[in-house]
Scaffold this motif. Structure first.
Motif, short mmCIF file in Angstrom:
data_model
loop_
_atom_site.label_atom_id
_atom_site.label_comp_id
_atom_site.label_asym_id
_atom_site.label_seq_id
_atom_site.Cartn_x
_atom_site.Cartn_y
_atom_site.Cartn_z
N MET A 130 12.84 -0.33 -19.63
CA MET A 130 12.91 -0.33 -18.17
C MET A 130 13.44 1.00 -17.64
O MET A 130 12.93 1.54 -16.65
CB MET A 130 13.79 -1.50 -17.69
N ARG A 131 14.45 1.52 -18.31
CA ARG A 131 14.99 2.83 -17.90
C ARG A 131 13.93 3.93 -18.06
O ARG A 131 13.81 4.82 -17.22
CB ARG A 131 16.23 3.15 -18.73
N GLU A 174 0.81 -1.21 0.00
CA GLU A 174 0.00 0.00 0.00
C GLU A 174 0.85 1.26 0.00
O GLU A 174 0.36 2.35 -0.29
CB GLU A 174 -0.93 0.01 1.21
N ASP A 175 2.13 1.11 0.33
CA ASP A 175 3.03 2.26 0.28
C ASP A 175 3.47 2.58 -1.16
O ASP A 175 4.13 3.60 -1.38
CB ASP A 175 4.26 2.01 1.15
N LEU A 176 3.16 1.69 -2.10
CA LEU A 176 3.45 1.93 -3.51
C LEU A 176 2.20 2.44 -4.20
O LEU A 176 1.10 1.91 -3.99
CB LEU A 176 3.93 0.65 -4.20
N SER A 177 2.34 3.44 -5.04
CA SER A 177 1.20 3.90 -5.83
C SER A 177 0.84 2.84 -6.86
O SER A 177 1.67 2.01 -7.24
CB SER A 177 1.55 5.21 -6.54
N ILE A 185 18.87 -2.95 -10.98
CA ILE A 185 18.53 -2.30 -9.71
C ILE A 185 17.73 -1.05 -10.01
O ILE A 185 18.16 -0.19 -10.78
CB ILE A 185 19.80 -1.95 -8.91
N CYS A 186 16.55 -0.95 -9.40
CA CYS A 186 15.67 0.21 -9.57
C CYS A 186 15.39 0.82 -8.19
O CYS A 186 14.96 0.11 -7.28
CB CYS A 186 14.35 -0.19 -10.24
N PHE A 236 6.88 -1.58 -11.61
CA PHE A 236 7.74 -2.62 -11.04
C PHE A 236 7.41 -3.99 -11.64
O PHE A 236 8.31 -4.78 -11.93
CB PHE A 236 7.56 -2.66 -9.52
N TYR A 237 6.13 -4.26 -11.81
CA TYR A 237 5.73 -5.55 -12.37
C TYR A 237 6.28 -5.71 -13.78
O TYR A 237 6.79 -6.77 -14.16
CB TYR A 237 4.21 -5.66 -12.36
N ARG A 238 6.18 -4.66 -14.58
CA ARG A 238 6.68 -4.73 -15.95
C ARG A 238 8.20 -4.90 -15.99
O ARG A 238 8.74 -5.64 -16.82
CB ARG A 238 6.29 -3.46 -16.71
N ILE A 239 8.88 -4.25 -15.09
CA ILE A 239 10.35 -4.38 -15.05
C ILE A 239 10.73 -5.80 -14.66
O ILE A 239 11.67 -6.38 -15.22
CB ILE A 239 10.94 -3.34 -14.07
N VAL A 240 10.01 -6.38 -13.70
CA VAL A 240 10.28 -7.77 -13.32
C VAL A 240 10.05 -8.70 -14.51
O VAL A 240 10.86 -9.60 -14.78
CB VAL A 240 9.41 -8.17 -12.12
#
Length: 582
Positions: free
Chosen positions: A534-535, A467-470, A558-559, A477-481
């Protein structure tokens, strides 16, 4: 060593543009050394027989002849290599070498001279380089010269008498010349087959490169909800698919927003070309023309340059145009592939509109459902409470009356029921109230599927509250993973992957590492857009994106996202997490 040039067979009997066949060129393994190797071997063997055998000439004379023949042979090889494009020079070289060897045969024994076998060199060269008649002319010159030498040395009656005594040798040379002609024809057929295979190979490689680029484009478009990023991807792949040096894309959406992206690494386009192109092509396309349009552009240093512009449109909407540049002395290449790319871009934009409409309909449906629940549940209870309080307000008497107390008890019970109904609705609506972590569960499910399908070991660790992530950051993050783990499996050939996610306010960090092959971060062999995507996703959040890798050392992505980032900083949109990676 040799640089003999490919050419075509001349069947007209004339000289024409005669060049060496590809089978003797550097294009095929060993080709350029075949005739040269025979020349030096024949020189060595014939020189030994001449030095040790007849005629009885002084040794220094024989050594001089051998050395002169070696120098002449080396010069001939050099001249053949450096005049392979000039038909007249080739004819002259064969003629000069023929005359020189013919003169050598007369004093060295005629038909009995060991250099008769060295004389096959110009015969072979004529068979390869010149029309068939020249090969036989060279043979006739050698036989005439050798026979003359035999007549002079042995005082024979005539050339016919010499041929009668050495008929076997004449027959051998006739058969060798015929074989040379047949092998030359076979070489021509092999060279044409080789050219056809080489052309088919180039076409196949070109097609595979296009398929790969289109696949990468489609993969990149899956996260292309940001219109500016989508325009940049279209421009970049337009340049790649066309083989051009310039790619352009202009998009105009329904809300009036405009996006112009240019890929011009060499700076070929002049300033202001965006405005000129947008105006000209926009006017052209709004007239209803569906095909491509050519827009001349005059550069300051590059001369004339034209843009080939294709519409980005679906059957129901026009979104802009996609283009690539070609100079006046070039022809447009692979416009069909770029046209397909433009259609693909239109499909992506249409899908985005459909997804947006579906999301609004989903929200509307959920709002209607919640409204129905409130109306049928808590609303009825609240109406009962209001009506009961209104009735009590009109009743005369003390609050201690038994009837008033019964009414108040009913009001209290009704209020409790309304509160329970509201709590149940809130519980059903809010996953947080139920203690669920949808984002973590979705990512964990994806990684488990990846591990099963790819046969790799995946270790997923997370810390903090999602919940601390918008919502936008969760999706990014999901797409980067998805992108990083897919690259680790496909390109890195890894055996294990570690995913670490820290969701602490002020310290939001995602790290994906693998034990694969790794790559050169400065000059990667694969020119796909995975890292760039990703960048770009991280740049939407003002985040840091770092890739650590090396050959044989695995890869770490690393992000890090700074504190205070909300959904307002990003344009990746919401939507279903599970649908982000297709």
């Amino acid at each position: 060593m040799s640089t003999l040039t490919a050419g075509k067979e001349n069947n007209s009997g004339g000289i024409g543009n005669l060049r060496l066949l590809p089978v003797f060129s550097s294009g095929l393994p060993g080709g350029p050394r075949v005739l040269e190797l025979y020349r030096y071997i024949s020189w060595l063997l014939t020189s030994l027989f001449y030095l040790l055998g007849p005629p009885d000439s002084p040794v220094y004379f024989k050594l001089g002849v051998i050395a002169a023949l070696l120098v002449a042979g080396r010069v001939s090889v050099y001249l053949y290599e450096h005049n392979s494009e000039a038909s007249t020079a080739l004819l002259g070289l064969v003629s000069v070498e023929t005359v020189g060897i013919a003169l050598l045969l007369i004093p060295t024994g005629g038909l009995d001279s060991p250099f008769m076998w060295y004389a096959l060199n110009p015969i072979f060269m004529a068979a390869v380089l010149l029309p068939g008649v020249y090969c036989w002319l060279v043979l006739c010159v050698f036989l005439a010269a050798a026979s003359t030498g035999t007549v002079l040395l042995h005082e024979a009656a005539s050339i016919l008498t010499v041929w009668g005594e050495d008929s076997w040798l004449v027959l051998v040379f006739l058969l060798l010349t015929t074989a040379a002609q047949l092998f030359a024809r076979l070489a021509r057929q092999l060279s044409r087959a080789y050219d056809s295979l080489a052309l088919a190979h180039r076409v196949t490689e070109h097609s595979l490169a296009h398929i790969s680029s289109l696949y990468q484009a489609l993969e990149a478009f899956s996260s292309g909800e940001n219109p500016r990023r989508l325009a940049g991807l279209l421009a970049d792949y337009s340049m790649k698919l066309s083989g051009s040096r310039v790619g352009l894309c202009y998009l105009e959406l329904d809300d009036g927003s405009e996006y112009w992206e240019t890929v011009d690494p060499e700076g070929l386009l002049p300033r202001g070309v965006e405005k000129e192109a947008t105006s000209a092509v926009g006017h052209y396309l709004k007239e209803g023309v569906k095909s491509k349009h050519y827009l001349p552009v005059v550069g300051a240093d590059t001369g004339k340059y034209k843009l080939v512009c294709l519409p980005v449109q679906s059957p129901g909407a026009h979104y802009g145009w996609l283009g690539f540049g070609v100079s006046d002395d070039e022809t447009e290449n692979d416009a069909r592939a770029v046209h397909f790319l433009a259609e693909l871009g239109a499909v992506v934009l249409e899908r985005c509109k459909t997804d947006e409409l579906a999301a609004r309909l989903l929200v509307s449906e959920e709002q209607n459902r919640i409204a129905g629940e409130i109306h049928d549940g808590a609303s009825q209870y609240l109406f009962s409470i209001v009506y009961a309080l209104h009735a009590l307000g009109r009743r005369k008497g003390s609050l201690q009356d038994e009837q008033v107390q019964r009414q108040l008890s009913l009001v209290q019970e009704t209020a409790n029921r309304a509160a329970r109904e509201l709590r149940a609705s809130i519980y059903r609506i809010s996953p947080r109230r139920r203690g669920e972590q949808v984002f973590i569960a979705g990512m964990s499910s994806y990684l488990q599927r990846l591990a099963r399908l790819s046969g790799v070991e995946v270790d997923f660790k997370h810390e903090g509250d999602e919940e601390d992530l918008s919502p936008a950051l969760r999706k990014a993050f999901y797409r980067i993973v998805c992108e990083a783990t897919s690259n680790a499996v496909r390109h890195g050939k890894c055996d294990s992957i570690k995913v670490s996610l820290r969701m602490v306010p002020g310290d939001m960090c995602l790290e994906i590492s693998d034990d694969g092959q790794g790559f050169n971060v400065i000059a990667p062999a694969c020119k796909g857009l995975g890292l760039a995507n990703m960048r770009s996703l991280m740049s939407d959040f003002n985040g840091d994106f770092d890739v650590q890798s090396g050959s044989g050392k695995g890869t770490s992505v690393i992000c890090k996202v700074p504190a205070g980032v909300t959904a307002d900083h990003a344009h990746t949109g919401g939507g279903n997490i599970e649908g982000c990676c297709g």
